[in-house]
Design a protein around this motif. Structure first.
Motif, PDB file in Angstrom:
ATOM      1  N   TYR A 150      40.018  40.348  44.288  1.00 38.06           N
ATOM      2  CA  TYR A 150      38.993  39.733  43.752  1.00 38.06           C
ATOM      3  C   TYR A 150      38.090  41.501  43.716  1.00 38.06           C
ATOM      4  N   GLU A 151      37.947  41.945  42.243  1.00 42.46           N
ATOM      5  CA  GLU A 151      37.316  42.798  42.148  1.00 42.46           C
ATOM      6  C   GLU A 151      36.308  42.738  40.675  1.00 42.46           C
ATOM      7  N   ASP A 152      36.235  43.786  41.217  1.00 42.76           N
ATOM      8  CA  ASP A 152      34.827  44.049  40.441  1.00 42.76           C
ATOM      9  C   ASP A 152      35.137  45.368  39.102  1.00 42.76           C
ATOM     10  N   ASP A 153      36.053  45.894  38.972  1.00 42.67           N
ATOM     11  CA  ASP A 153      36.207  46.951  38.114  1.00 42.67           C
ATOM     12  C   ASP A 153      37.829  46.715  37.219  1.00 42.67           C
ATOM     13  N   VAL A 154      38.221  45.698  37.040  1.00 41.11           N
ATOM     14  CA  VAL A 154      39.307  45.644  36.159  1.00 41.11           C
ATOM     15  C   VAL A 154      38.798  45.469  34.647  1.00 41.11           C
ATOM     16  N   PRO A 155      39.808  45.990  33.704  1.00 44.54           N
ATOM     17  CA  PRO A 155      39.628  46.000  32.605  1.00 44.54           C
ATOM     18  C   PRO A 155      39.899  44.600  31.974  1.00 44.54           C
ATOM     19  N   GLU A 156      38.725  44.420  31.275  1.00 35.23           N
ATOM     20  CA  GLU A 156      38.708  43.787  29.783  1.00 35.23           C
ATOM     21  C   GLU A 156      39.462  43.979  29.051  1.00 35.23           C
ATOM     22  N   PRO A 157      40.060  42.302  28.432  1.00 35.68           N
ATOM     23  CA  PRO A 157      41.447  42.105  27.386  1.00 35.68           C
ATOM     24  C   PRO A 157      41.009  42.470  26.522  1.00 35.68           C
ATOM     25  N   THR A 158      42.006  42.913  26.151  1.00 37.46           N
ATOM     26  CA  THR A 158      41.855  43.633  24.271  1.00 37.46           C
ATOM     27  C   THR A 158      41.422  41.989  23.128  1.00 37.46           C
ATOM     28  N   LEU A 159      40.716  42.831  21.728  1.00 35.23           N
ATOM     29  CA  LEU A 159      40.981  41.544  20.965  1.00 35.23           C
ATOM     30  C   LEU A 159      42.204  41.803  20.285  1.00 35.23           C
TER      31      LEU A 159
END
Length: 294
Positions: free
Chosen positions: A17-26
């Motif tokens: 569990y991590e809190d700095d994962v890049p968000e997916p792109t739209l």
């Protein structure tokens, strides 16, 4: 964003569990969903362990998960059916995360009256059960279908689908589960761990103790040589495919009280590893992972 990542195949402890994962792109044809919840399915821990690398190869690190319920954050330039703020539901990939990118073609609106978190349990099990009956077993009105594991989430979905098709359904469960299985509304129930009960069962069109020319549909695994030892039976495996209209149909049926999908555990996303450890031995019921702390 916060998400659960898998860096190497192995046990539940490998889910990080991590809190700095890049968000997916739209993308132009996709929708960004702020996930309310996802759920744990058997395929998740089979992929995590490495047992299903052939069927579901991963590029590590990877985010697991097949179900998502949530609220639309943003839509791609080609999307017309969804707007920010819509409550939505889908079977997709990489759903152990706070934000999920979903192709608009496989996303559906969540009907009013359904709990946003618990609805995450619907997509994969509904599509697996439905496609087992409709595509693998090719069940037709008037035929007789035996659904083994009928009290499991996929089994419940298969029973529900078959009944809607006008198929005569026999619910197969363990002997100790017979009283509960009678609540499913099947025409009959049978204890699949009782050799005498199975021996007394008349041949059916689909699934178990299949008559010549019948069909056996399955979604997990078969022992070696089963198809070869039963040449008169068509053996068909199902890998659930996204189908937004069917997900919505099941959601509507739950809203209307026509289909019951029990939720046994609701855990925070950070406890995905614990959820896998709970689910892997079997018998834990349906587990939902809540994706946002609030």
């Amino acid at each position: 964003m916060k998400a659960v990542q898998l860096y190497e195949y192995g046990g539940p402890e490998n889910l990080k569990y991590e809190d700095d994962v890049p968000e997916p792109t739209l993308g132009a044809d996709s929708v960004l969903v702020e996930a309310a919840a996802t759920s744990v399915n058997p395929v998740d821990w089979k992929i995590r362990s490495g047992a299903r690398q052939k069927d579901f190869p991963l590029k590590l690190p990877a985010i697991l998960g097949k179900d998502v319920s949530g609220v639309v954050r943003a839509v791609g330039s080609n999307i017309r059916s969804f707007k920010p703020g819509d409550r939505v539901l889908a079977m997709t990939d990489a759903t152990y995360a706070e934000v999920v990118a979903v192709a608009g073609s496989i996303l559906t609106h969540l009907p009013d009256g359904l709990d946003l978190i618990d609805s995450a349990a619907i997509p994969l099990i509904a599509l697996t059960g439905e496609q087992l009956v409709r595509l693998a077993a090719r069940a037709q009105p008037g035929q007789t279908l035996l659904v083994s594991g009928a009290l499991g989430s996929v089994g419940r979905a298969a029973v529900h689908t078959a009944k809607k098709l006008g198929v005569t359904v026999i619910a197969g469960v363990r002997a100790r589960q017979l009283p509960e299985a009678r609540t499913l509304g099947a025409v009959d129930v049978v204890a699949i761990d009782d050799d005498a009960a199975i021996a007394a069962l008349a041949a059916v069109d689909c699934v178990a103790r299949v008559k010549n020319g019948g069909i056996f549909g399955y979604a997990s695994a078969l022992p070696e040589g089963v198809p070869q030892r039963n040449p008169s039976v068509t053996v068909t495996r199902v890998f659930a495919r996204p189908d937004a209209s069917k997900v919505r149909e099941f959601a509507d049926d739950i809203r209307d009280g026509k289909f019951l999908l029990p939720i046994s555990h609701r855990l925070p996303l950070r406890d995905a590893g614990a959820a896998h450890a709970l689910a892997q031995p079997g018998g834990a019921g349906k587990i939902v992972l809540v994706c946002r702390d609030e």
